[in-house]
Design a protein around this motif. Structure first.
Motif, PDB file in Angstrom:
ATOM      1  N   GLU A 352       0.860  -1.333   0.027  1.00  9.83           N
ATOM      2  CA  GLU A 352       0.186   0.003   0.108  1.00  9.83           C
ATOM      3  C   GLU A 352       0.915   1.256  -0.014  1.00  9.83           C
ATOM      4  OE1 GLU A 352      -3.248   0.183  -0.288  1.00  9.83           O
ATOM      5  OE2 GLU A 352      -3.222  -2.061  -0.313  1.00  9.83           O
ATOM      6  N   PRO A 353       0.376   2.284  -0.691  1.00  4.43           N
ATOM      7  CA  PRO A 353       1.155   3.655  -0.465  1.00  4.43           C
ATOM      8  C   PRO A 353       1.568   3.850   0.728  1.00  4.43           C
ATOM      9  CG  PRO A 353      -0.874   3.948  -1.957  1.00  4.43           C
ATOM     10  CD  PRO A 353      -0.925   2.425  -1.378  1.00  4.43           C
ATOM     11  N   ASN A 355       1.860   5.271   4.404  1.00  7.08           N
ATOM     12  CA  ASN A 355       0.704   5.838   5.217  1.00  7.08           C
ATOM     13  C   ASN A 355       1.452   6.603   6.457  1.00  7.08           C
ATOM     14  OD1 ASN A 355      -1.915   6.514   5.920  1.00  7.08           O
ATOM     15  ND2 ASN A 355      -1.534   4.974   7.348  1.00  7.08           N
ATOM     16  N   LYS A 384       6.169   9.964   6.779  1.00  9.33           N
ATOM     17  CA  LYS A 384       5.624  10.203   5.503  1.00  9.33           C
ATOM     18  C   LYS A 384       5.672  11.791   5.279  1.00  9.33           C
ATOM     19  CE  LYS A 384       1.424  10.016   2.896  1.00  9.33           C
ATOM     20  NZ  LYS A 384      -0.108   9.764   2.938  1.00  9.33           N
ATOM     21  N   MET A 434       6.640   3.219  -6.126  1.00 11.67           N
ATOM     22  CA  MET A 434       6.435   4.470  -5.385  1.00 11.67           C
ATOM     23  C   MET A 434       7.464   5.178  -5.285  1.00 11.67           C
ATOM     24  SD  MET A 434       5.410   3.670  -1.388  1.00 11.67           S
ATOM     25  CE  MET A 434       4.265   2.179  -1.904  1.00 11.67           C
ATOM     26  N   CYS A 516       6.034  10.194  -8.131  1.00  6.94           N
ATOM     27  CA  CYS A 516       6.271   9.169  -6.956  1.00  6.94           C
ATOM     28  C   CYS A 516       6.061   9.822  -5.465  1.00  6.94           C
ATOM     29  CB  CYS A 516       7.794   8.582  -7.087  1.00  6.94           C
ATOM     30  SG  CYS A 516       8.152   7.843  -8.803  1.00  6.94           S
ATOM     31  N   SER A 517       5.923   9.123  -4.721  1.00  3.20           N
ATOM     32  CA  SER A 517       5.579   9.329  -3.300  1.00  3.20           C
ATOM     33  C   SER A 517       6.942   9.586  -2.426  1.00  3.20           C
ATOM     34  CB  SER A 517       4.443   8.657  -2.792  1.00  3.20           C
ATOM     35  OG  SER A 517       4.904   7.344  -2.531  1.00  3.20           O
ATOM     36  N   TYR A 547       5.747  15.364  -0.527  1.00  2.00           N
ATOM     37  CA  TYR A 547       6.703  13.938  -1.060  1.00  2.00           C
ATOM     38  C   TYR A 547       7.426  13.694   0.314  1.00  2.00           C
ATOM     39  CZ  TYR A 547       5.313  14.892  -5.748  1.00  2.00           C
ATOM     40  OH  TYR A 547       4.657  15.240  -6.827  1.00  2.00           O
TER      41      TYR A 547
END
Length: 598
Positions: A352-353, A355, A384, A434, A516-517, A547
C-alpha cells in the motif's frame, strides 16, 4: 574449464533442445523418416521400370527383400507397365515433396520459436535478477550472449536438427540398402564406420575452438563497452592507444580461432567425397572382382547407398556446422543458470502507498563475508512527507542506505519496515513503484526529450501539459525550447548531446513526471552550476511536505532546509537534527560547514 566443456555429450545436447522444444523434435524426425521412406520406394521402382522397358517383364529376384513391391502389384492385380510404374513414381515423389515442404516449414517454425524463447528468457532473466546479483556479472558477457552467442545457439540448433534429420534419412536408406543386398550394404557400412574415425579428431578440435571463441567474445564485448563508457578519459590521457592495442589483441585472437576452425572445416570437406568414393570403389571391387557378384544385383543397393552417402555427408556437414556454433549453447545456458541463481523473489505482494513511516531497526549490511559492515546498527525513522538528508564522508554508508530504501538491497541483520511491515523480497517490486530514484550518475536514454522525461508516454494534451510543468520545475524550459526539434529533439547515447547538468535535470524531471511519493536524491544536483542548483533547490523546497524526500549531498546548501539531517560515520549515525541543531552540537558538522564557507 575447457576440459569440462569437452565432456558435454551428444545426449546432453539432445536433452537441452528437448527441454526447449519437446514433442516437436520427434515429430520433425518422423516427417524426415517418411520423406526417406517414400524416396526409397520411388527409387526402388526404377528397377522394375528398367526391366519392363528392357524385357517387358519385371523380376523380383534382383530386388532382394524389396521384392514385396512387385508382390504388392501382383496382389492388387495391377499389371506393371512403363506407364503404370511412372504414375506410381510420380505419385510417390509428389507425396515426398509435400511432406518435405511441411517438414522444412515446420523446421523453420521450430527454429523461430526456439530463438524467440531464448531471447525472451534471457531478457526476463536479466530483468528478474537482484541488484547485488547484477553488479557481480560481467556486462560484456551479458551483451555478448544476448547479441552474438544467442545467434550462435540458433545456428547450433539449425546444425543439430539438420544432423538428426540427415541421420534419420541415413538409417532409412541403409535399411533399404540392407534389404536390397545385405552383404554389399554390410561391407559399405563397415567401411563407413572406419572412415568416421578420421573426422573425430577434427570435430573435437572444432568444438573446443568454438567454446574458446565464445569466451574470448565475452571479454572483447566487455572491453568495447569499457572503451565507450570511458572514451573521454582515455582520449584525453592518450591511454586510448594502449587500450586499442588490447582490443586489437583480442580481435586477433578471436579471428585466429575462426581461421583455425575454417581450416579444419576445409580439410573435412575436402576429404569427405574422396574418402566416400574410395569406400564405394573398394566394396565394388571386393564384390564384383573377388566374389564374382553380378553388378546388376547390387545396383539397387548401390543407389540406396548413394543416398546414404549423401545423407552421411549431410550428417557430417551439419554436425560440424553445429560444433562451430556449439559454444553459443554453453554460454547461453551458463547465463541462464546464473540468472536463475540470482533471481529475486518470484512471489509478489502488493504494498500500500506509504501511510506513516519508513523505519530502520538495528540494520547491518556488508558487501562481502570478510568485509567490514557498511551499515553498522542503523536505527532511524522517516515520517511520511518528511524531508531528511544524509551527510558524511565517502564510504560512510549514505548511498547504501538510499539503495536499501529503493529496495535494491535488503538488510543482512535488522529490519527495514514500511508502515510497520518488513520489506520482504516478495514486496520490493511493488514498493519500487512508489520510488523516484535520482542518482549522481544521470540516466538518459538515446531518445527524445519528451520520451526521456515521460518514459515513452503517449503524447496526449494532459501529458504535454505535465511535461512542460516539469520542465519549468527543473529549469529546462528555455533549454528545450531552443533545441532544433524542441521536445522531440534526440539526446544521443547516454545524453551525449547535452551537458552533464542538463542530463541531471532530465533525470530529475523524469521522477517528478512520475509523481512518485518517495523521492530519493543521491547527489542529484552535483553537476549543476550555482544558479541552476538554486532554482532546483527552490523547487525541491516547494515539494517539501508533499513528498517523502531523502537527500544525499556533499553541498550542505542543498540540505539546509531538511527536517532532519543524519551525519553518518563508518556506517553509524554520529549525530542527527536540523541544520541549526547539528551546527550547535556536532563539531564535525560545524567543520564541514566551515570548509564549504557556508
Amino acid at each position: 574449464m575447457l576440459k569440462q566443456l569437452k565432456n558435454i555429450s551428444q545426449v546432453r545436447y539432445f536433452i537441452f533442445y528437448y527441454e526447449k522444444l519437446g514433442y516437436r523434435i520427434p515429430l520433425l524426425l518422423f516427417m524426415s523418416a517418411i520423406v526417406a521412406f517414400f524416396d526409397g520406394l520411388g527409387l526402388a521402382l526404377f528397377i522394375p521400370l528398367f526391366q519392363v522397358a528392357e524385357s517387358g517383364d519385371a523380376s523380383a529376384s534382383d530386388m532382394g527383400n524389396l521384392e514385396y513391391l512387385i508382390r504388392v502389384f501382383d496382389y492388387l492385380g495391377i499389371e506393371l507397365t512403363v506407364g503404370v510404374i511412372l504414375i506410381f513414381l510420380l505419385g510417390m515423389f509428389a507425396f515426398k515433396g509435400i511432406i518435405g515442404f511441411i517438414n522444412m516449414y515446420y523446421f523453420t517454425r521450430i527454429r523461430v520459436k526456439f530463438m524467440k524463447e531464448l531471447r525472451i528468457k534471457l531478457v526476463q532473466g536479466l530483468c528478474n535478477i537482484s541488484y547485488p546479483g547484477f553488479v557481480n556479472i560481467d556486462l560484456g558477457r551479458i551483451q555478448n550472449v544476448i547479441t552474438a552467442e544467442i545467434g550462435k545457439a540458433g545456428g547450433a540448433l539449425l546444425g543439430y536438427l539438420s544432423t538428426l534429420q540427415a541421420a534419420i534419412m541415413l538409417v532409412g536408406y541403409l535399411a533399404l540398402a540392407f534389404m536390397a543386398n545385405f552383404k554389399f550394404a554390410l561391407l559399405i557400412t563397415v567401411a563407413g564406420l572406419l572412415s568416421s574415425f578420421i573426422y573425430r579428431y577434427i570435430n573435437r578440435k572444432v568444438e573446443t575452438s568454438s567454446l574458446e571463441q565464445s569466451y574470448i567474445g565475452n571479454g572483447l564485448q566487455g572491453k568495447v563497452l569499457e572503451s565507450v563508457w570511458n572514451y573521454k578519459y582515455l582520449k584525453a590521457t592518450d591511454l586510448i592507444s594502449k587500450y586499442r592495442s588490447m582490443l586489437i589483441g583480442l580481435i586477433n585472437e578471436a579471428e585466429d580461432l575462426t581461421m583455425r576452425m575454417g581450416k579444419l572445416n576445409a580439410i573435412s570437406a575436402a576429404l569427405r567425397e574422396p574418402v566416400s568414393i574410395a569406400m564405394v570403389a573398394g566394396v565394388i571391387f571386393v564384390q564384383v572382382v573377388l566374389f564374382d557378384v553380378s553388378m546388376f544385383s547390387i545396383v539397387l543397393s548401390l543407389v540406396f547407398f548413394y543416398r546414404s552417402l549423401t545423407s552421411l555427408m549431410s550428417v557430417q556437414n551439419s554436425w560440424q556446422s553445429f560444433l562451430v556454433s556449439s559454444g553459443g549453447i554453453k554460454t547461453v545456458r551458463e547465463l541462464y543458470e546464473e540468472f536463475d541463481r540470482k533471481v529475486e523473489s518470484t512471489h509478489h505482494e502488493d504494498v500500500e502507498p506509504l501511510n506513516s513511516e519508513i523505519r530502520f531497526e538495528d540494520v547491518y549490511f556488508s558487501y562481502g563475508k570478510n568485509i567490514s559492515p557498511v551499515l553498522n546498527g542503523i536505527s532511524l525513522s522517516i515520517e511520511k512527507n518528511q524531508t531528511i538528508a544524509f551527510v558524511g564522508e565517502s564510504g560512510s554508508g549514505k548511498t547504501t542506505l538510499v539503495n536499501m530504501m529503493a529496495g535494491l538491497l535488503l538488510p543482512e541483520r535488522g529490519k527495514l519496515l514500511i508502515d510497520g511491515v518488513s520489506l520482504a523480497p516478495s514486496r520490493v517490486r511493488s514498493f519500487r513503484r512508489m520510488v523516484g530514484y535520482i542518482t549522481q550518475e544521470p540516466v538518459v536514454f538515446n531518445d527524445t526529450v519528451f520520451n526521456n522525461v515521460t518514459f515513452g508516454s503517449e503524447k496526449t494534451e494532459e501529458n504535454i501539459k505535465r511535461f512542460w510543468e516539469v520542465m519549468e520545475k527543473t529549469a529546462l524550459t528555455a533549454t528545450i525550447k531552443n533545441m532544433p526539434e524542441v521536445e522531440d529533439s534526440m539526446l544521443g547515447d547516454n545524453g551525449v548531446l547535452i551537458s552533464g547538468g542538463q542530463k541531471q535535470r532530465i533525470s530529475i524531471a523524469r521522477e517528478l513526471f512520475r509523481d512518485c511519493s518517495l523521492l530519493l536524491m543521491d547527489e542529484a544536483t552535483s553537476a549543476l552550476d550555482s544558479e541552476n542548483e538554486g532554482i532546483i533547490q527552490a523547487n525541491i523546497n516547494a515539494l517539501k511536505g508533499k513528498y517523502t524526500i531523502v537527500i544525499i549531498a556533499h553541498r550542505l546548501s542543498t540540505v539546509r532546509n531538511a527536517d532532519v539531517i543524519y551525519l553518518l560515520d563508518k556506517g553509524q549515525i554520529a549525530a542527527s537534527g536540523s541544520f541549526a541543531e547539528l551546527q550547535a552540537k556536532s563539531p564535525r558538522f560545524r567543520k564541514m560547514v566551515e570548509l564549504q564557507e557556508f
